[in-house]
Design a protein around this motif. Structure first.
Motif, PDB file in Angstrom:
ATOM      1  N   CYS A  12       0.843  -1.194   0.000  1.00 39.15           N
ATOM      2  CA  CYS A  12       0.000   0.000   0.000  1.00 39.15           C
ATOM      3  C   CYS A  12       0.882   1.250   0.000  1.00 39.15           C
ATOM      4  N   CYS A 149      -6.768  -4.219   5.108  1.00 40.51           N
ATOM      5  CA  CYS A 149      -6.776  -2.911   5.795  1.00 40.51           C
ATOM      6  C   CYS A 149      -7.221  -3.063   7.247  1.00 40.51           C
ATOM      7  N   CYS A 152      -4.402  -3.550   9.478  1.00 41.37           N
ATOM      8  CA  CYS A 152      -3.308  -2.582   9.351  1.00 41.37           C
ATOM      9  C   CYS A 152      -3.295  -1.636  10.549  1.00 41.37           C
ATOM     10  N   CYS A 158      -7.101   5.767   8.572  1.00 40.64           N
ATOM     11  CA  CYS A 158      -7.611   5.768   7.189  1.00 40.64           C
ATOM     12  C   CYS A 158      -9.134   5.748   7.119  1.00 40.64           C
TER      13      CYS A 158
HETATM   14  S1  SF4 Z   1      -5.482   0.843   6.339  1.00 36.98           S
HETATM   15 FE1  SF4 Z   1      -4.733   2.582   5.151  1.00 36.98          FE
HETATM   16  S2  SF4 Z   1      -2.500   2.471   5.226  1.00 36.98           S
HETATM   17 FE2  SF4 Z   1      -3.288   0.497   5.888  1.00 36.98          FE
HETATM   18  S3  SF4 Z   1      -3.316  -0.765   4.035  1.00 36.98           S
HETATM   19 FE3  SF4 Z   1      -5.340   0.170   4.207  1.00 36.98          FE
HETATM   20  S4  SF4 Z   1      -5.261   2.094   3.027  1.00 36.98           S
HETATM   21 FE4  SF4 Z   1      -3.148   1.367   3.386  1.00 36.98          FE
END
Ligand code: SF4
Length: 160
Positions: A12, A149, A152, A158
């Protein structure tokens, strides 16, 4: 450039930007903590982490010239492979030739062999240029809305 940046480049671009610009939330994330735990415990008896410039290799076997990188899951395999290709390239730049890589997935009892070709070296140069351009941009890349995500460390930033 670091192996983590290479890995995030494939996962990402937004994560790459946030991480490189020191917006760090990784230490609070359970998934990342588990990955670190596996890395810390799997090779307890043969713990040979080595640091070269800004990169840290989980384990380097100097006899067989093999880099071992330990990962929890093979879902992000492409990013893992390029991370190891980058490490091989760094060692080659230090005059250590004939290095190969092995990505170990202890939970899956699986190992992936990684080699570096001349084509890969050219691709790494392109990736490095691309990473510089992304992280220096004043614009934060957009969210990618992928299933991973949710795991993450930047999820809240995000999506919430
Ligand atoms: S949460 Fe945000 S930073 Fe993490 S992979 Fe998804 S879009 Fe990318």
């Amino acid at each position: 450039m670091t192996g983590t940046q290479i890995s995030y480049y494939f996962l990402c671009k937004r994560k790459l930007w946030l991480f490189t610009n020191n917006i760090e939330q990784e230490q609070f994330n359970d998934t990342v903590a588990m990955g670190r735990f596996i890395s810390d415990t799997t090779y307890e008896r043969q713990k040979h982490e080595i640091k070269i410039d800004d990169i840290v290799l989980d384990f380097y076997d100097a006899k067989t010239k093999t880099i071992h990188e330990i990962k929890k899951s093979d879902k992000m395999e492409e990013s893992h492979i390029w991370q190891v290709k980058y490490y091989i390239n760094v060692l080659e730049s230090k005059g250590i030739t004939g290095v190969t890589g092995l990505i170990d997935y202890p939970k899956l009892r699986k190992t992936e062999k990684v080699e570096l070709t001349n084509g890969d070296k050219n691709r790494l140069k392109e990736i490095e240029r691309d990473i510089q351009s992304i992280v220096r941009s004043i614009e934060l890349p957009g969210v990618i809305d992928k299933p991973f995500c949710k795991k993450c460390a930047y999820y809240d930033l995000c999506y919430v």
